[in-house]
Design an enzyme around this catalytic site. Structure first.
Site, mmCIF file in Angstrom:
data_model
loop_
_atom_site.group_PDB
_atom_site.id
_atom_site.type_symbol
_atom_site.label_atom_id
_atom_site.label_comp_id
_atom_site.label_asym_id
_atom_site.label_seq_id
_atom_site.Cartn_x
_atom_site.Cartn_y
_atom_site.Cartn_z
ATOM 1 N N ASP A 1 0.878 -1.168 0.000
ATOM 2 C CA ASP A 1 0.000 0.000 0.000
ATOM 3 C C ASP A 1 0.918 1.221 0.000
ATOM 4 O OD1 ASP A 1 -1.707 2.096 0.493
ATOM 5 O OD2 ASP A 1 -2.418 1.386 2.448
ATOM 6 N N ASP B 1 -13.097 5.507 2.635
ATOM 7 C CA ASP B 1 -11.658 5.561 2.948
ATOM 8 C C ASP B 1 -11.261 6.963 3.413
ATOM 9 O OD1 ASP B 1 -8.889 5.579 2.971
ATOM 10 O OD2 ASP B 1 -8.657 4.542 1.062
ATOM 11 N N GLU C 1 -7.374 0.560 -4.618
ATOM 12 C CA GLU C 1 -7.404 0.439 -3.155
ATOM 13 C C GLU C 1 -8.747 -0.113 -2.637
ATOM 14 O OE1 GLU C 1 -6.185 4.371 -2.005
ATOM 15 O OE2 GLU C 1 -4.133 4.020 -2.672
ATOM 16 N N LYS D 1 2.762 11.240 -3.486
ATOM 17 C CA LYS D 1 1.700 10.530 -4.224
ATOM 18 C C LYS D 1 0.737 11.520 -4.884
ATOM 19 C CE LYS D 1 -1.903 7.052 -3.323
ATOM 20 N NZ LYS D 1 -2.390 6.095 -2.325
#
Length: 619
Positions: free
Chosen positions: A23, A211, A187, A87
């Protein structure tokens, strides 16, 4: 079409080797595996340490790189040399991120173009791919240390909303870190797999994945049929997360104690101290009704009731995103079978209660929300390793497919291990004024330069109407049908001119040749990516020289003699840098030319705009 045995996609697996699930997060990253004895997914950690590795990279003055917990301490002391949230930059151009550029405390290069962003640290330039590769390398080494075995294959997760460029950037980062990235997994799909959803191919479910991380929030609606996950919709806020809960507490304390924003901004240790105690309060209030602490002479206290009142507007924002995602997916609230919770911030009781109330059912939160995505990636890795025989593995493409772009670079449209059937497309443009045709060369392979890959086909898109460079929009699309036949189409969108070619299945490679190409791509990854970066810098430099020259010719009356001399010198310096194989030098000279030309480019724009306002036409 011959079925592709999974070992072509993964290479021949030795028993000692593990395929890991990773992850790669905005705030934290981690690695997970399927435990060989218990057959359960576990996150890797050393002794009593956390499984989480902060996604932070620090560069010191002599080029040493520190990643993770050790790098975090420099966020305050050396912000210009400490990179976080890389990211958020993946696959983005400066124009994509400029509205939030203040969020980053390090230097992001503003070159006024749509090329991918670069980060400057000292006199070196890094792409988000390189920065992410440092985090992945740290995770790889950590896994090898814990497992006492080499780790060279991985499944890496990305947000469902990541586009093709962002997914390819993540693959490249893995390759640069010495990892063969077998699959890029969404994800929310990974989180569902961690809960065992979709592992049984008889499953037919509609799932909502909520999330909420430290800095970002997203919600995805998925449909699982026959073990295949389809993302129906995704929604969210890339600047909403647990950090905002902390800020709400800090703001409350400041108002109680008459601490002004001026005091906070001039006293960094006080600001950081309050933020850390706010984070501690948030965590404690998940299990108790009050938090009290003394810091720097201030008495800090807050009740659970007050905390929930402060964060209610933020939680409501996430619920609005859930409603938007449901609307976009066309799925009714009553049709959602399962709600899965992901991200450390979902531990806050108000969040759980609010989401449960919205969907009208209890939420799934029994798996550690920090680890759930990595654990799901490990489940997917285990399937690819061939250890989970119950799972349906579709036919896949054994090697990447792409086209040649300027400088002989390979631009991948369909990455290896993509499920068949599949399609992908990307837009390109011309590099010369009045260019009437474009050669489309199709290649197969994993290397960054087409000369190291295998040519499959080539055709010319002709009759492109004469337009200035950069104006035509040519969409190149790849479609692999269920029989494995690749159809490549190029279409100029403004005029509708179109051409296509068909390439037969499997492109005549043996298993051994495929494995050899895969091995070479990993062996040469570092050199390949360095070469790609150099070719891209040279191409960018040549284009800037050409554009500047045209601009000077057209607008000479707007430029002073001193500016003209300085520009000519900067152009000469860049021209000289282009003859040397030094990416950082070329980019430094591009920056210097941009800095000199920016003022008179803005002046020319002002003249053009005022002319237009008087009724004149802008050329």
């Amino acid at each position: 079409m011959a079925k592709i045995a999974i070992n072509i996609a993964t290479g021949s697996l030795q028993q000692a080797e593990m395929i890991v699930g990773i992850d790669l997060g905005t705030t934290n990253s981690l690695v997970a595996i399927i435990h060989p004895e218990s057959k359960q997914p576990i996150a890797l950690k050393e002794h009593d340490s956390s499984s989480l590795v902060p996604s932070v990279v620090h560069f010191d003055n002599i080029g040493n790189i520190t990643v993770g917990e050790a790098a975090k301490q420099y966020l305050e002391t050396e912000p210009q040399n400490t990179i976080f949230s890389a990211k958020r930059l993946m696959g983005k151009s400066y124009s994509d991120v400029k509205t939030n550029a203040d969020f980053f405390t390090y230097k992001i290069i503003d070159d006024n173009t749509d090329s991918l962003v670069k980060v400057q640290v000292g006199d070196k330039f890094y792409s988000p791919i390189e920065l992410s590769s440092f985090i992945l390398k740290e995770l790889k080494q950590r896994a090898e240390h814990i497992l006492k075995t080499p780790v060279s294959k991985a499944v890496i997760t990305v947000p469902a909303y990541f586009n093709d460029a962002q997914r390819q950037a993540t693959r490249d980062a893995g390759k640069l870190a010495g990892l063969d990235v077998l699959r890029i997994v969404n994800e929310p799909t990974a989180a569902s797999l961690a809960y065992g959803l979709g592992v049984d191919t008889a499953d037919e479910k509609t799932i909502a994945v909520y999330d909420l991380g430290g800095g970002t929030f997203d919600v995805s609606i998925l449909k699982i049929v026959n073990g295949i996950f389809e993302v129906l919709s995704t929604n969210g806020d890339t600047y909403l997360g647990g950090d905002d809960f902390d800020h709400a507490i800090v703001a409350y304390w400041c108002s109680q104690l008459n601490i002004t924003t001026e005091i906070l901004s001039s006293n960094k240790p006080l600001a950081q101290g309050l933020r850390l105690r706010a984070e501690a309060a948030k965590k404690q209030l998940s299990n108790s009704n009050e938090f009290n602490a003394v810091f720097n002479g201030y008495t800090l206290s807050i009740t659970k009731e007050k905390f929930e009142e402060l964060i209610q507007p933020l939680v409501d924002k996430t619920l609005q995103c859930c409603n938007n995602a449901l609307k976009d997916s066309g799925v009714a609230l009553s049709e959602i079978d399962v709600v899965v919770m992901v991200g450390g911030s979902t531990r806050v009781p108000l969040v759980k209660e609010s989401v449960s109330k919205l969907f009208g059912k209890p939420v799934n939160d029994s798996v550690n929300p920090d680890e759930v995505v990595a654990l799901g990636a490990a489940v997917q890795a285990d399937i690819l390793a061939g250890n989970n025989k119950d799972f349906l593995l579709l036919d896949i493409t054994p090697l990447s497919l792409g086209i040649e772009t300027m400088g002989g670079l390979m631009d991948v449209l369909i990455p290896r291990n993509s499920k068949i059937p599949t399609k992908a497309g990307r837009q390109y443009t011309t590099h010369k004024d009045g260019q009437g045709s474009m050669r489309i060369s199709v290649f197969q392979g994993e290397r960054d330069l087409v000369k190291d890959n295998r040519k499959l086909a080539e055709f010319n898109l002709t009759n492109i109407p004469g337009m200035p460079a950069g104006m035509p929009k040519v969409e190149v699309s790849f479609l692999i049908n269920a029989d494995g036949i690749l159809v490549v189409t190029a279409k100029e969108l403004r005029s509708g001119v179109e051409q296509s070619i068909e390439v037969k299945p499997q492109y005549g490679l043996t298993d051994t040749e495929v494995e050899k190409m895969l091995l070479e791509s990993i062996t040469h990854a570092k050199d390949d990516i360095a070469t790609r970066a150099l070719v891209e810098a040279k191409t960018e430099g040549e284009q800037i020289l050409e554009v500047t020259e045209k601009f000077l010719t057209k607008n000479s009356e707007l430029i002073t003699k001193e500016e003209m001399i300085a520009t000519a010198q900067a152009m000469q310096n860049l021209q000289l840098a282009l003859t040397m194989d030094d990416k950082n030098l070329i980019q430094t000279k591009i920056e210097e030319l941009n800095d000199i030309s920016r003022p008179f480019a803005e002046r020319a724009m002002d003249v053009a705009v005022s002319g237009a306002l008087k009724g004149k036409v802008i050329e």
